[in-house]
Design an enzyme around this catalytic site. Structure first.
Site, PDB file in Angstrom:
ATOM      1  N   ILE A  28       0.846  -1.194   0.000  1.00 44.45           N
ATOM      2  CA  ILE A  28       0.000   0.000   0.000  1.00 44.45           C
ATOM      3  C   ILE A  28       0.885   1.248   0.000  1.00 44.45           C
ATOM      4  CG2 ILE A  28      -1.687   1.329   1.318  1.00 44.45           C
ATOM      5  CD1 ILE A  28      -2.784  -1.267   2.394  1.00 44.45           C
ATOM      6  N   GLU A  70       1.535   4.229   1.404  1.00 46.13           N
ATOM      7  CA  GLU A  70       1.082   5.030   2.547  1.00 46.13           C
ATOM      8  C   GLU A  70       1.216   6.526   2.295  1.00 46.13           C
ATOM      9  OE1 GLU A  70       3.335   2.649   2.714  1.00 46.13           O
ATOM     10  OE2 GLU A  70       2.892   1.194   4.285  1.00 46.13           O
ATOM     11  N   ASP A  83     -21.217  34.152 -16.562  1.00 43.89           N
ATOM     12  CA  ASP A  83     -21.680  35.504 -16.851  1.00 43.89           C
ATOM     13  C   ASP A  83     -20.537  36.479 -16.595  1.00 43.89           C
ATOM     14  OD1 ASP A  83     -23.746  37.549 -17.315  1.00 43.89           O
ATOM     15  OD2 ASP A  83     -23.311  38.067 -15.247  1.00 43.89           O
TER      16      ASP A  83
END
Length: 523
Positions: A338, A340, A382
């Site tokens: 993983i 980290e 706009d």
């Protein structure tokens, strides 16, 4: 005895559809409105009737959204799938470290080094996210600041100049003049000047002022059978939060609080906050987290299953100790797979982007908005108030001046001369090329420059309001805004038409009428 029919039920409209319960004010005549709201232009409402209606309709204020608690903001930082995986891994790693810990051979804290590092990274990531969210909250607060706090109204037949705008109710009669903000949606009853104009840019986005029609002249024609026209064509209506730029008039309050057009915008903003959609980056991270969870889970389970024959190895005191050891090995393998640091790296990169945008007065409430802007190819917006500031500045002054011929000393001819003017917005700080401030008017009090200054200052209903930077509250607000890198407070603001306000600033740069009066008295 002849019985008189009861007055029609008092109702305040909540939408633009005509029906018997909630009539649309712009489609009714003044007589119908006064009868419907049981009031009169001469006396207004009584104090007792006002109290009853205030109890029925509530205060004239926008609903305040409950502040987001710090715990809720912290919880939001852990909604990311990858972060949740890391939390689960840290919990498992801590559990196995505790079960495997032997007090005789190692210290307890040494066994928790791995989960502590993971939790530290996640907490730092959450702290950055919470700080960014707290520093950019305030979309609904900005709408509430547009609501005026005081109003001039007729109560018990008398005018009250400093009445609390929150206590306005449908049926109140207001007096509005140049510079006033309209405290509630109202129908213009009559004028005390030749005309009355309103700046509706905050509501419709249109930069130009709209001239309103009093009385029955302002009654709109329905589009179709029951629908009122758009706001831009309701020429007899005054809307909450807009500003009177010229004229004086009286109006009848028809909608208050969240029933006003500004209240509809506030309700829409609140609803939009509930229906927030994840950004492409967040969606991809969730997909990555789901895929990573499945892959790592399968690999860890496979490693543990393959290691089952080794649970009873002689090096372990028992089969349970062997199973726990290989479970920890599987978790360590998952932690290694993983990334980290990925959440922290993503948060850091997005924070750098928000910091650069904040330096340009761009409010970023969520870090992922920076990534969304990076994926954007077309922005439909706009112009007025979004790409521009709805301000006007005089940048050039053209005068007819006498110029001396070079060949003949006593011959003069008239020439058109253009003078560039420096300065921006409504700040009086600036200069005019070829014209010295004060000196030109004092030396030639009847000249063209003096005429321009006099006309710009005297034929003018606008004024410039400056915010004192030495004020303690202003200094405190400035420090808070600088701390959040969002200093959007204007030092000078206009009251009145943008064009007239620009001419006020021109008069200041020329020297002002006070210098002209002094020059005339000296001559």
């Amino acid at each position: 005895p002849v019985s008189t029919p009861p007055p029609p039920p008092l109702s305040t409209p909540t939408n633009n559809t005509c029906n018997t319960d909630a009539p649309v004010p712009c489609l009714q005549t003044i007589e119908e409105l006064l009868t419907s709201f049981q009031t009169s232009m001469e006396s207004g409402l009584t104090s007792l009737e006002s109290y009853k209606r205030l109890t029925k309709f509530g205060p004239n204020a926008l609903d305040e959204a409950p502040p987001t608690s710090i715990w809720h903001l912290i919880a939001q930082q852990f909604e990311d799938r990858l972060v949740q995986i890391l939390l689960g891994v840290a919990a498992l790693s801590g559990l196995f470290s505790y079960l495997e810990h032997d007090p005789a051979t190692s210290n307890l804290w040494e066994s928790f080094v791995e989960p502590t590092v993971i939790l530290t990274i996640l907490l730092m990531n959450a702290a950055v996210g919470v700080w960014q969210s707290r520093s950019a909250q305030g979309s609904l607060e900005a709408l509430q600041k547009m609501q005026p706090t005081l109003a001039t109204l007729r109560r018990d037949g008398k005018w009250l100049d400093q009445a609390d705008a929150k206590k306005l109710v449908p049926g109140d009669v207001l007096k509005l003049k140049v510079g006033d903000k309209v405290p509630a949606d109202a129908r213009l009853l009559k004028l005390q000047t030749s005309a009355l104009s309103v700046d509706e840019g905050s509501l419709t986005g249109e930069s130009g002022s709209v001239q309103k029609l009093p009385g029955n002249e302002g009654t709109s024609k329905p589009e179709g059978t029951q629908t009122a026209p758009p706001l831009q064509r309701q020429r007899g209506m005054l809307f909450s939060g807009t500003m009177i730029t010229s004229g004086v008039g009286q109006a009848l309050v028809v909608r208050t609080g969240m029933n006003t057009e500004m209240g509809k915008i506030s309700r829409g903003v609140a609803d939009a906050k509930k229906d927030e959609v994840k950004t492409p980056l967040a969606i991809k991270l969730d997909q990555f987290g789901d895929t990573l969870t499945i892959i790592i889970g399968v690999i860890c389970a496979a490693v543990w299953v393959v290691s089952i024959p080794k649970f009873s190895d002689a090096t372990f005191g028992s089969t349970w100790e062997g199973a726990l050891y290989y479970a920890k090995v599987s978790v360590a393998l998952g932690v290694a797979a993983i990334p980290e640091g990925l959440p922290a790296v993503i948060t850091l990169c997005l924070s750098l982007g928000t910091r650069r945008m904040a330096q340009r007065n761009v409010i970023v409430r969520k870090l992922q908005s920076v990534e969304t802007l990076g994926c954007t190819t077309v922005i439909c917006t706009d112009k007025t108030g979004t790409l521009t500031t709805n301000e006007m500045t005089v940048v050039s002054l053209v005068l007819l001046e006498q110029q001396q011929d070079q060949d003949q000393e006593h011959e003069h001819h008239v020439q058109v001369v253009e003078h560039a003017i420096s300065g921006v917005s409504y700040s009086p700080i600036g200069s005019i090329d070829g014209i010295l401030m004060n000196e030109e008017i004092q030396s030639q009090p009847l000249g063209s420059v003096a005429d321009v200054a006099a006309i710009s200052a005297l034929c003018n209903d606008a004024k410039i309001v400056g915010h004192d930077p030495h004020n303690h509250d202003a200094q405190k607000d400035t420090k808070n805004k600088q701390k959040n890198s969002l200093n959007t407070e204007k030092t000078f603001e206009r009251v009145g038409e943008p064009t007239e306000a620009a001419l006020c600033v021109l008069a200041e740069k020329l020297g002002g009428v006070s210098q002209l009066q002094q020059a005339v008295s000296d001559s």
